[in-house]
Scaffold this motif. Structure first.
Motif, PDB file in Angstrom:
ATOM      1  N   PRO A 110       0.810  -1.230   0.000  1.00 22.43           N
ATOM      2  CA  PRO A 110       0.000   0.000   0.000  1.00 22.43           C
ATOM      3  C   PRO A 110       0.840   1.276   0.000  1.00 22.43           C
ATOM      4  CG  PRO A 110      -0.827  -1.569   1.623  1.00 22.43           C
ATOM      5  CD  PRO A 110       0.500  -2.077   1.156  1.00 22.43           C
ATOM      6  N   PHE A 111       2.048   1.224   0.571  1.00 20.97           N
ATOM      7  CA  PHE A 111       2.933   2.382   0.563  1.00 20.97           C
ATOM      8  C   PHE A 111       3.479   2.626  -0.840  1.00 20.97           C
ATOM      9  CE2 PHE A 111       2.917   0.953   4.918  1.00 20.97           C
ATOM     10  CZ  PHE A 111       2.936   2.117   5.664  1.00 20.97           C
ATOM     11  N   LEU A 112       3.818   1.546  -1.523  1.00 21.03           N
ATOM     12  CA  LEU A 112       4.448   1.661  -2.832  1.00 21.03           C
ATOM     13  C   LEU A 112       3.456   2.022  -3.939  1.00 21.03           C
ATOM     14  CD1 LEU A 112       6.845  -1.419  -2.618  1.00 21.03           C
ATOM     15  CD2 LEU A 112       7.416   0.986  -2.263  1.00 21.03           C
ATOM     16  N   ASN A 113       2.197   1.576  -3.813  1.00 19.95           N
ATOM     17  CA  ASN A 113       1.222   1.898  -4.860  1.00 19.95           C
ATOM     18  C   ASN A 113       0.449   3.187  -4.580  1.00 19.95           C
ATOM     19  OD1 ASN A 113      -0.790   1.235  -2.975  1.00 19.95           O
ATOM     20  ND2 ASN A 113      -1.142  -0.799  -3.838  1.00 19.95           N
ATOM     21  N   GLY A 114       0.810   3.874  -3.482  1.00 15.88           N
ATOM     22  CA  GLY A 114       0.205   5.169  -3.195  1.00 15.88           C
ATOM     23  C   GLY A 114      -1.083   5.130  -2.405  1.00 15.88           C
ATOM     24  N   ALA A 115      -1.545   3.920  -2.030  1.00  8.33           N
ATOM     25  CA  ALA A 115      -2.785   3.824  -1.255  1.00  8.33           C
ATOM     26  C   ALA A 115      -2.621   4.425   0.138  1.00  8.33           C
ATOM     27  CB  ALA A 115      -3.218   2.362  -1.145  1.00  8.33           C
TER      28      ALA A 115
END
Length: 216
Positions: free
Chosen positions: A153-158
Motif C-alpha cells: 500500500p505504501f508503494l502503490n500510493g494507497a
C-alpha cells in the motif's frame, strides 16, 4: 563432517540473532518525484538522506531517543503526528495485519535459530538439525513475503505521507503527499545473510546425516 556440523551450525545459527538486530533489516527510500527522467535518479529528498538502510537497533534508538541518524525517518514522522492521532493513524494502515505477520515470523526466525543451536550442540541427530534449518528458511521466506505485502500500500500510493500527516497537519501533509512518495521498501542485507546462514546449516546437517547413514 559430523563434528564440523556440531561446531559450525550452533555458531552460525546464533550469529543470525545479532545480524537481525544490528545489520540493516530494511531498505526504505522516499523520493520526491522531482528528478528528471534522464540520467541517474537524484532528487531533493535523496539529498536530505531519506534513502535509508535501517536496522532494528536504529528503530529502537530512534523511538527512545531520536539519536539514531538512520532511524530519524521514523522519529521525524512520528513526532509530526499529534499525540492523540497516533493510534488512529496506526489503525488506518491497510496492511497492518501483514505487519503483524511479519513481526510474528521475525520472532519465529529468532526462536528457530536458538532451537537449532541447542539441538545441534546437545544431540547427535543431524536429520533433526536439517529439518529445523529448513524450517528456518521457510520462516524467513514467509517473513519476507509478509513484509512485501505490508509495503504494497505504501508503494502503490494507497497509503502515503499525506495520509499520515493530513489529519494532524493538513498543509504539511498535502505538500509532502504531492511531492514525496515511498519509492522502495524491501528487506535488507540482514534478511539475505540469515537466509544464507540457514542454507549453510541445512547443507552441513544433510552432509552429516549422509555420513552417519554411510557409517552404519
Amino acid at each position: 563432517m559430523k563434528l564440523l556440523n556440531r561446531i559450525l551450525t550452533p555458531i552460525l545459527s546464533l550469529c543470525s540473532i545479532p545480524v537481525l538486530i544490528f545489520l540493516p533489516l530494511f531498505r526504505i527510500m522516499i523520493s520526491s518525484g522531482l528528478s528528471g527522467t534522464e540520467g541517474p535518479k537524484k532528487n531533493l529528498l535523496d539529498t536530505f538522506g531519506l534513502s535509508e538502510f535501517i536496522s532494528i537497533k536504529d528503530i529502537y534508538t530512534a523511538i527512545n531517543s531520536g539519536a539514531s541518524e538512520s532511524g530519524n525517518i521514523f522519529k521525524t514522522i512520528w513526532d509530526m503526528m499529534a499525540t492523540d492521532k497516533k493510534q488512529e493513524i496506526i489503525d488506518m494502515l491497510p496492511g497492518l495485519h501483514w505487519g503483524i505477520v511479519f513481526l510474528v515470523f521475525l520472532v519465529i526466525v529468532v526462536l528457530v535459530a536458538l532451537v537449532l543451536a541447542i539441538v545441534t550442540a546437545a544431540t547427535k541427530k543431524p536429520k533433526v538439525s536439517a529439518l529445523i534449518s529448513a524450517g528456518g528458511i521457510l520462516s524467513a521466506v514467509i517473513m519476507n513475503a509478509s513484509f512485501n505485502a505490508f509495503a504494497k500500500p505504501f508503494l502503490n500510493g494507497a497509503f502515503n505521507l499525506n495520509t499520515i500527516l493530513g489529519n494532524t497537519n493538513q498543509l504539511l501533509g498535502a505538500l509532502l503527499g504531492n511531492v514525496a512518495s515511498f519509492d522502495y521498501m524491501k528487506l535488507g542485507v540482514a534478511y539475505t545473510i540469515v537466509l544464507l546462514i540457514f542454507a549453510i546449516t541445512l547443507i552441513l546437517s544433510i552432509s552429516a546425516s549422509v555420513e552417519t547413514s554411510e557409517g552404519k
